[in-house]
Design a protein around this motif. Structure first.
Motif, mmCIF file in Angstrom:
data_model
loop_
_atom_site.group_PDB
_atom_site.id
_atom_site.type_symbol
_atom_site.label_atom_id
_atom_site.label_comp_id
_atom_site.label_asym_id
_atom_site.label_seq_id
_atom_site.Cartn_x
_atom_site.Cartn_y
_atom_site.Cartn_z
ATOM 1 N N ALA A 211 2.987 7.409 -2.913
ATOM 2 C CA ALA A 211 3.502 7.795 -1.596
ATOM 3 C C ALA A 211 4.429 9.007 -1.724
ATOM 4 C CB ALA A 211 4.234 6.623 -0.965
ATOM 5 N N LEU B 291 -7.231 0.723 -5.052
ATOM 6 C CA LEU B 291 -7.637 1.706 -6.054
ATOM 7 C C LEU B 291 -9.150 1.884 -6.063
ATOM 8 C CD1 LEU B 291 -5.128 0.803 -8.903
ATOM 9 C CD2 LEU B 291 -4.916 2.519 -7.094
ATOM 10 N N MET C 210 -2.173 5.218 -6.540
ATOM 11 C CA MET C 210 -1.864 5.626 -5.192
ATOM 12 C C MET C 210 -0.362 5.877 -5.153
ATOM 13 S SD MET C 210 -3.453 3.564 -2.126
ATOM 14 C CE MET C 210 -2.732 3.623 -0.550
ATOM 15 N N GLY D 208 0.785 -1.243 0.000
ATOM 16 C CA GLY D 208 0.000 0.000 0.000
ATOM 17 C C GLY D 208 0.809 1.280 0.000
ATOM 18 N N ARG E 132 3.280 2.561 1.542
ATOM 19 C CA ARG E 132 4.151 2.958 2.656
ATOM 20 C C ARG E 132 4.072 2.026 3.842
ATOM 21 N NH1 ARG E 132 1.322 6.269 6.548
ATOM 22 N NH2 ARG E 132 3.059 7.654 6.938
ATOM 23 N N TYR E 133 3.232 1.003 3.768
ATOM 24 C CA TYR E 133 3.033 0.129 4.919
ATOM 25 C C TYR E 133 3.785 -1.185 4.770
ATOM 26 C CZ TYR E 133 -0.711 3.490 5.418
ATOM 27 O OH TYR E 133 -1.404 4.663 5.526
ATOM 28 N N ARG F 69 -10.431 1.912 0.156
ATOM 29 C CA ARG F 69 -9.633 2.956 0.831
ATOM 30 C C ARG F 69 -10.406 3.527 2.010
ATOM 31 N NH1 ARG F 69 -8.818 4.660 -4.191
ATOM 32 N NH2 ARG F 69 -10.022 6.552 -3.847
ATOM 33 N N PHE G 103 -8.631 3.280 5.405
ATOM 34 C CA PHE G 103 -7.883 4.479 5.797
ATOM 35 C C PHE G 103 -8.727 5.668 6.240
ATOM 36 C CE2 PHE G 103 -5.106 2.280 2.699
ATOM 37 C CZ PHE G 103 -4.102 1.930 3.583
ATOM 38 N N TYR G 104 -9.851 5.914 5.596
ATOM 39 C CA TYR G 104 -10.593 7.114 5.970
ATOM 40 C C TYR G 104 -11.468 6.766 7.167
ATOM 41 C CZ TYR G 104 -9.105 8.056 1.189
ATOM 42 O OH TYR G 104 -8.361 8.183 0.040
ATOM 43 N N GLN H 227 -6.464 4.983 12.780
ATOM 44 C CA GLN H 227 -5.430 5.069 11.755
ATOM 45 C C GLN H 227 -4.607 3.791 11.660
ATOM 46 O OE1 GLN H 227 -2.981 8.652 11.807
ATOM 47 N NE2 GLN H 227 -4.359 9.495 13.335
ATOM 48 N N VAL H 228 -4.009 3.615 10.498
ATOM 49 C CA VAL H 228 -3.031 2.540 10.332
ATOM 50 C C VAL H 228 -1.655 3.190 10.502
ATOM 51 C CG1 VAL H 228 -2.145 0.747 8.806
ATOM 52 C CG2 VAL H 228 -4.569 1.409 8.709
ATOM 53 N N PHE H 229 -0.931 2.736 11.505
ATOM 54 C CA PHE H 229 0.364 3.343 11.789
ATOM 55 C C PHE H 229 1.481 2.577 11.086
ATOM 56 C CE2 PHE H 229 -2.466 4.077 15.366
ATOM 57 C CZ PHE H 229 -2.431 5.456 15.436
#
Lengths: 372, 406
Positions: free
Chosen positions: A296, A257, A294, A32, A34-35, A262, A266-267, A271-273
């Protein structure tokens, strides 16, 4: 959920993830933009108010340890509790099952004082909390509660498994657990591999399994104790993707996508840290054309990107075209290169004008650091 | 006991930055967002860390809440140290009295005790008003080499610009013989950048002397530097030839943001050898939809872009709706630009909502040809934090708004 301990099974090293798991455990595969995959269940635990989490690792866990660090990003760098990485205690050759893995974490579990334990496998992409499931667990006075999702199961031919399918009675008590059964198109109740259990019971079961040379949670605990333990199912309707092969990884990535996915991941207030990397925001230059993608931070986009996931620090040069692909951290896609249905691991270089095409069910995977 | 440090940095971050208008009604100037994810103060703070200075006092006074939260324990800049690190230094009560910082020199004077804890050889005085990358350690070495009581970083400006700066007149060896504040007829083009390195012993002496003078306005430029020159102290100009931008006005803030939009930007934010650190929001990667067009822009994480973005700097977690146009603008975090709204040549504060069909600002050339420039905003439209512009409402070029408009 103050009185709950979290335990994450992060030791799996799925062969069907090809070169992605050569250099790391499945749980630390980037996802995703950045995760890492483990971020989701770990964040779920934190968002549930769990402040002590053990992460059970086996081999190839350098990347995972580097990612998790002191646990600061998840607010798990604590004086009391916090993050515990639980590597193998001795040089055993591998965990045949979760009970064997838990045996290794036995002293950590015994030293804990929490009444409940949430067990979760680190291959689930989902944003949910365990508060409601725990309330249900208490209400039913259950011994074990399995969080499940009722849905059709998409079939893959690349080593992805169906997982554990449970059958429930009218009271939602589990009457059968089937491991990787054949399933048709009908909706089935699939375990999300997020389970609630009393800590004292877990300790008893670990000791019992160890003394009987048993190692599987589903076979040796659930199937064996269907009658004498009160095992309940708790339904979730949250988005969940199980990632254990290239095709499931690709699909779970492309799900991002969709606005609905999403929104579910995420919204959300929860939050996903993940580990922070200091990157400049993404810079779009020249004739950049980006659509349904998407992207980053830290990227420089000068070419065309369509239906793709672009991780941090990727440079897509002039005239390069990236479609339906997943490009991990710090890749360099040079001028006029073309990619379609490709998965590029970290630090890959695609030289000027090179073309790589995979196909939707069999994306082309390029290993970490390769130069094409 | 803290250990002895070679150098301690004191960062003056108390200024309001009143020429930034509505952008500084809630926050001090050093906390103004810049470049898609940074705050102005990230530049001097990162410079300190990159220069090997690990002890930094941040002097706050005006609207410190946001800045305090932002700096926190200093971890994003690697300044959460057991020995040293970053310390936020607001004015405090002393005995029966307590007073605000009266001037830049007084702010340091009131924190002599902080500096003395580290018994430094040198004190570096910085401000939180500029965008630049600079190795302060080189300047400290220069100070040592010249055995100077004080060195002042200077930038060569044009003769016309020189009248807007504090100008240092120097001898051939760069020793300073005169300081002139905004001279009408400048004798030199060496403009002070407001960056000083002092020998701490000398500095302490002059701070105490200055404090004893009831007529002093307790300012480095007006009082301390002239006093040291009069006393015949060794003072040197340290020449700096990199990029340095004062972002004290809305125009210059806009310019500095736009200067990032190039592969060879003078402030290379992707340079891993001199990183600019910032406290990052935890946001998902940006999503650029099938309806979007993004050209020559910076877009940060957490953004959702469904419209057209051109020549703009868009901060984290901004939503740009379908059919919306954002052109030649700076959009601060968490702002929502709804479908078919149009934002041109503008600066939008944090958490602003521009509802469907609203129009903010005008094309730069059109604005310059047709409207009366605003006192601070010039030909731009500028919206303060958290305000809402209603559906189909217009905000003209040159307007600066601090309140909702429906």
């Amino acid at each position: 959920m103050k009185d709950t301990l979290g335990l994450i099974f992060a030791y799996q090293n799925e062969e069907s993830m090809q070169s992605l798991t050569k250099v790391r455990a499945s749980s630390s595969v980037p996802y995703g933009g950045r995760y890492r995959i483990v971020d989701f269940v770990l964040s779920n635990m934190v968002n549930s108010g769990i402040t002590k989490v053990g992460v059970i690792t086996r081999n190839n866990f350098q990347s995972l340890m580097d990612h998790l660090g002191s646990g600061k990003e998840w607010d798990l760098s604590r004086k009391n509790g916090g993050l515990y990485i639980l590597p193998p205690f001795s040089q055993s050759t591998g965990y045949r099952g979760k009970m064997e893995a838990l045996k290794n974490a036995e002293s950590f579990i015994r030293k804990s004082t929490e009444e409940y334990v949430v067990l979760a496998t680190a291959n689930a992409i989902t944003n949910q909390t365990y508060d409601e499931a725990l309330a249900y667990h208490k209400e039913k006075q259950a011994d074990i509660t399995i969080i499940y999702k009722k849905s059709q199961v998409k079939k893959y031919e690349d080593g992805a498994t169906i997982g554990n399918i449970i059958t429930l009675d009218a009271d939602n008590r589990v009457v059968d657990v089937a491991i990787n059964p054949e399933v048709g198109d009908a909706e089935v109740c699939r375990s999300t591999e997020q389970i609630i259990i009393r800590r004292s019971l877990l300790e008893t079961l670990i000791a019992d399994c160890a003394s009987h040379y048993m190692y599987s949670f589903h076979k040796d605990v659930l199937q064996r104790h269907l009658k004498d333990l009160k095992i309940y199912g708790f339904a979730t309707d949250k988005y969940i993707a199980k990632v254990d092969s290239i095709a499931t990884y690709y699909d779970a990535s492309m799900d991002l996508l969709s606005g609905e996915t999403r929104a579910e991941l995420f919204y959300q207030p929860n939050q996903v840290f993940t580990k922070i990397r200091d990157e400049a925001p993404t810079l779009y230059l020249g004739d950049s054309e980006v659509s349904n993608s998407m992207i980053a931070d830290g990227c420089i986009i000068e070419g065309t990107v369509e239906n793709s996931i672009i991780f941090r620090g990727v440079h897509i040069h002039k005239g390069a075209v990236v479609k339906n692909s997943i490009i991990m951290q710090d890749a360099d896609i040079q001028a006029n290169a073309e990619l379609a249905y490709a998965i590029l691991d970290k630090d890959v270089v695609i030289r000027e004008g090179r073309k790589l095409y995979g196909w939707e069910r069999t994306p082309y995977v390029v290993a970490k650091g390769q130069v094409i | 006991m803290p250990t002895k440090k070679r150098a301690v940095a004191m960062l003056l971050a108390g200024g309001q930055g009143s020429r930034l208008g509505v952008l500084t009604t809630q926050v001090a100037k050093p906390a103004i967002p810049f470049g898609g994810k940074y705050r102005i103060i990230d530049f001097p703070l990162s410079n300190c860390v990159n220069s090997g200075i690990d002890t930094v006092g941040v002097l706050t006074q005006y609207m410190p809440l946001d800045l305090n939260g932002y700096i926190g324990n200093g971890q994003p800049w690697d300044l959460d140290r057991n020995d040293g690190g970053v310390a936020v230094l607001p004015p405090y009560q002393k005995g029966k009295a307590g007073e605000w910082y009266k001037g830049t020199a007084n702010a340091i004077y009131q924190n002599i005790a902080f500096i003395e804890r580290y018994d430094p050889e040198y004190v570096v005085v910085l401000s939180g008003d500029h965008i630049y990358k600079m190795d302060y350690n080189k300047m400290i070495e220069y100070t040592e080499e010249k055995n100077a009581a004080c060195t002042i970083a200077v930038l060569n400006v044009t003769l016309e610009e020189a009248s807007r700066f504090g100008i240092l007149n120097t001898n051939d060896d760069n020793s300073i013989y005169e300081f002139e504040e905004k001279p009408a007829h400048p004798k030199s083009t060496k403009a002070s950048m407001g960056i000083y390195v002092f020998q701490w012993k000398k500095m302490k002496y002059y701070l105490e002397a200055d404090e004893a003078d009831p007529n002093s306005s307790n300012d480095f430029g007006k009082n301390i530097i002239p006093a040291m020159l009069n006393a015949g102290e060794r003072m040197f100009a340290y020449e700096f030839d990199g990029y340095w931008k004062d972002v004290g006005t809305l125009d210059s803030l806009w310019d500095a943001n736009m200067e990032l939009l190039s592969a060879d930007s003078p402030v290379n934010l992707n340079d891993s050898s001199w990183k600019i650190y910032a406290r990052s929001a935890n946001a998902m990667p940006q999503y650029v939809s099938v309806h979007a067009k993004v050209k020559n822009s910076i877009v940060a994480e957490g953004c959702r872009v469904h419209g057209n973005v051109e020549n703009s700097v868009v901060f984290n977690d901004v939503y740009i709706g379908r059919g919306a146009v954002v052109k030649d603008s700076v959009i601060l975090p968490n702002t929502v630009i709804e479908d078919n709204a149009k934002v041109e040549y503008s600066i939008l504060g944090q958490g602003v909502t521009v509802a469907q069909g609203a129009v903010v600002g005008a094309a730069k050339e059109v604005a310059m040809a047709t409207v009366e420039p605003g006192k601070m905003s010039g030909y731009m439209a500028v919206l303060g934090d958290s305000i809402t512009i209603g559906e189909n409402v217009t905000v003209k070029a040159g307007e600066m708004l601090a309140e909702d408009r429906f």
